[in-house]
Design an enzyme around this catalytic site. Structure first.
Site, PDB file in Angstrom:
ATOM      1  N   HIS A 156      13.100 -12.808   2.185  1.00 28.82           N
ATOM      2  CA  HIS A 156      12.220 -12.425   3.301  1.00 28.82           C
ATOM      3  C   HIS A 156      12.500 -10.990   3.774  1.00 28.82           C
ATOM      4  O   HIS A 156      12.268 -10.670   4.938  1.00 28.82           O
ATOM      5  CB  HIS A 156      12.355 -13.381   4.498  1.00 28.82           C
ATOM      6  CG  HIS A 156      12.267 -14.834   4.124  1.00 28.82           C
ATOM      7  ND1 HIS A 156      11.081 -15.538   4.112  1.00 28.82           N
ATOM      8  CD2 HIS A 156      13.219 -15.717   3.710  1.00 28.82           C
ATOM      9  CE1 HIS A 156      11.303 -16.792   3.733  1.00 28.82           C
ATOM     10  NE2 HIS A 156      12.588 -16.923   3.477  1.00 28.82           N
ATOM     11  N   SER A 277       7.314  17.786  -0.010  1.00 29.61           N
ATOM     12  CA  SER A 277       6.121  17.814   0.828  1.00 29.61           C
ATOM     13  C   SER A 277       5.668  19.266   0.960  1.00 29.61           C
ATOM     14  O   SER A 277       6.489  20.179   0.977  1.00 29.61           O
ATOM     15  CB  SER A 277       6.457  17.234   2.196  1.00 29.61           C
ATOM     16  OG  SER A 277       5.590  17.758   3.182  1.00 29.61           O
ATOM     17  N   LYS A 283      11.635  16.819   2.936  1.00 28.38           N
ATOM     18  CA  LYS A 283      11.266  15.553   2.300  1.00 28.38           C
ATOM     19  C   LYS A 283      11.466  15.497   0.796  1.00 28.38           C
ATOM     20  O   LYS A 283      11.345  16.488   0.099  1.00 28.38           O
ATOM     21  CB  LYS A 283       9.799  15.231   2.622  1.00 28.38           C
ATOM     22  CG  LYS A 283       9.627  14.872   4.088  1.00 28.38           C
ATOM     23  CD  LYS A 283       8.424  14.037   4.334  1.00 28.38           C
ATOM     24  CE  LYS A 283       8.569  12.651   3.758  1.00 28.38           C
ATOM     25  NZ  LYS A 283       7.340  11.900   3.928  1.00 28.38           N
ATOM     26  N   GLU A 290       5.443   5.053  -6.293  1.00 25.88           N
ATOM     27  CA  GLU A 290       4.200   4.704  -5.583  1.00 25.88           C
ATOM     28  C   GLU A 290       3.009   4.672  -6.534  1.00 25.88           C
ATOM     29  O   GLU A 290       2.147   3.787  -6.443  1.00 25.88           O
ATOM     30  CB  GLU A 290       3.946   5.723  -4.463  1.00 25.88           C
ATOM     31  CG  GLU A 290       4.974   5.639  -3.351  1.00 25.88           C
ATOM     32  CD  GLU A 290       4.895   6.813  -2.386  1.00 25.88           C
ATOM     33  OE1 GLU A 290       5.428   6.682  -1.283  1.00 25.88           O
ATOM     34  OE2 GLU A 290       4.320   7.860  -2.728  1.00 25.88           O
TER      35      GLU A 290
END
Ligand code: ARG
Length: 488
Positions: A156, A277, A283, A290
């Site tokens: 979970h 970024s 970043k 992704e």
């Protein structure tokens, strides 16, 4: 370009309709395998005396030259052709005249396209399996030094029990091995040659279906000619294997996204596999993970397209089936690109063992072991032992809230502070428990080490899983020669 089926009496197709019906823009990827199938067919026609040996040999030579040109990329496929099969026949005819016109005896585009697809899928499946082996190799290398790198195992998405990083990676490998098996199974079932099925009912010519199947490296000819041209379940199975593989890759990519986040910080992706970024200089984003996660949806779409395309079709061939190629090409391309990117990304992962262990130390991951301690050492029924474990967790939580252990969250601090009497006061099942022994039992390393059953997370058990995986990779790498040509 005149159609194979056009006669001078017919009016021609409306040009827009002609373009709509054409599949050459998509099926030109079958050029090499179409020529391969034609070489086998021409040779069989010669062996069977259906064509004079001289004509068959002439066809073989011309097709061989076409194959070389196709390989070099110097054979420009006519964009106005109806499909790649028409193009190859027209090209032969323009080079050989009547001999080119002789090739299609005992063959229809229906068995031709079914054959081409199977030849193409054979390559695609082999290439996919090769990429999967690379992904498994990358996982093996990453796992090797981390059988004692503890991290939380989750259910979970809540910290559940301690495991090792290598153990978690072996879970990935176990599923990817099944994907490998699915690809093998699908390839074994697809190992039937449709050639000679002709339009739907075979041919009155004395074809040798066994011979041509063997010459193309198939295990057998397809057992029913109507089924051979009507069915595309081989595409379904390959697309389903791609979809299952992408489901797995997508889940692992989601884990990589979580693990690379500041909140987890379990791993870093190398600069070769992460992006910056354009506006936030601090970043590093896990874009490959992704994108793989995002691409999984494409393979599902392709599988659904193949299922729906076939569900209402009367036997045998219907033009709906022309749509199979765009779907299976896309499913295989997507799966291959993702498997390769995944392997590269896994190779660039740098774990942070200290962050992983710190996360595992926090959150009472020893709680189930506390209950098991009572079962094993005191003969306490599990449900009672569970309640005693729960009492220890509550005591730990309230002590932690009060800042009782400074910066150390280990349960040992609590047990030392409680002492035997304090522990027994939490729950009667703890009566007579030696706290030093319990502390040692609840050390996270001990919790993991004692789980050395088959498939368990103990370092010894994970070493066995790693060895087994390495043996699998070595055996498969030997058995499956790298495909001759890439499908891409
Ligand atoms: N381009 C067709 C396809 O991809 C080839 C088979 C055509 N057969 C036919 N009977 N029209 O399915």
């Amino acid at each position: 370009m005149a159609k194979l089926w056009e006669t001078s009496k017919d009016g021609g197709l409306d040009p827009a309709m002609d373009a709509f019906l054409s599949s050459v823009g998509v099926d030109q990827r079958l050029l090499a395998v179409d020529i391969e199938g034609s070489i086998a067919h021409a040779a069989m026609l010669g062996r069977q005396g259906i064509l004079p040996e001289r004509t068959a040999a002439e066809l073989g030579r011309a097709l061989g030259a076409l194959a070389v040109q196709a390989e070099e990329g110097s054979l420009a496929v006519d964009p106005l052709a109806e499909d790649v099969h028409s193009f190859v026949e027209a090209e032969l005819t323009s080079r050989l005249g009547d001999s080119g016109r002789a090739l299609h005896a005992g063959r229809s585009r229906n068995d031709q396209v079914a054959l081409d697809l199977r030849l193409w899928m054979r390559r695609a499946s082999a290439e996919l399996r090769e990429a999967l082996l690379d992904a498994l190799r990358a996982i093996t290398e990453l796992a090797a030094g981390h059988t004692r790198t503890l991290m939380p195992g989750y259910t979970h998405l809540q910290r559940a029990q301690p495991v090792s990083f290598a153990y978690h990676l072996m879970a990935w490998a176990a599923a990817l091995r099944r994907d490998y098996g699915r690809l093998e199974d699908a390839a074994a079932r697809a190992d039937e040659c449709p050639l000679g099925a002709c339009a739907l009912a075979g041919s009155g010519l004395p074809l040798d279906r066994e011979g041509v199947a063997a010459s193309l490296g198939f295990a057998r000819p397809s057992p029913n000619c109507m089924d051979a041209v009507a069915d595309r379940d081989a595409c379904l199975e390959l697309a389903a294997a791609c979809a299952a593989l992408l489901t797995h890759l997508s889940r692992y990519c989601e884990e990589i996204c979580l693990w690379t986040s500041y909140e987890f910080g379990f791993v870093k992706l190398g600069s070769s596999c992460s992006t910056g970024s354009s506006v936030m200089p601090q970043k590093r984003n896990p874009d490959p993970a992704e994108l793989i996660r995002g691409k999984a949806g494409r393979a599902y779409g392709d599988l659904v397209a193949l299922l729906v395309m076939q569900k209402g079709l009367p036997l045998a061939y219907d033009r709906d089936l022309q749509e199979d190629k765009a779907a299976i090409f896309d499913a295989a391309d997507t799966a291959l690109a993702c498997a390769k990117a995944f392997a590269t990304m896994v190779s660039s992962i740098a774990p942070d063992p200290a962050r992983m262990r710190a996360a595992a130390e926090e959150g009472c991951l020893w709680a189930a072991d506390a209950a098991e301690y009572l079962v094993l050492n005191k003969g306490v029924p599990f449900r009672t032992a569970y309640a005693a474990g729960r009492a220890l967790v509550l005591a730990w939580e309230s002590a932690r809230k009060g800042g009782a252990f400074g910066c150390s969250p280990a349960v040992a601090g609590l047990l030392a502070a409680l002492g035997e009497a304090g522990l027994a006061a939490l729950h009667p099942a703890w009566q007579g428990t030696e706290t030093g022994e319990l502390s040692r039992y609840l050390r996270l390393d001990s919790c993991v080490e004692r789980r050395d059953q088959v498939g368990g997370p103990a370092p010894k058990a994970v070493v066995r899983q790693l060895e087994e995986l390495r043996a699998f990779i070595a055996a498969k790498a030997e058995a499956v020669p790298a495909p001759a040509a890439s499908i891409q």
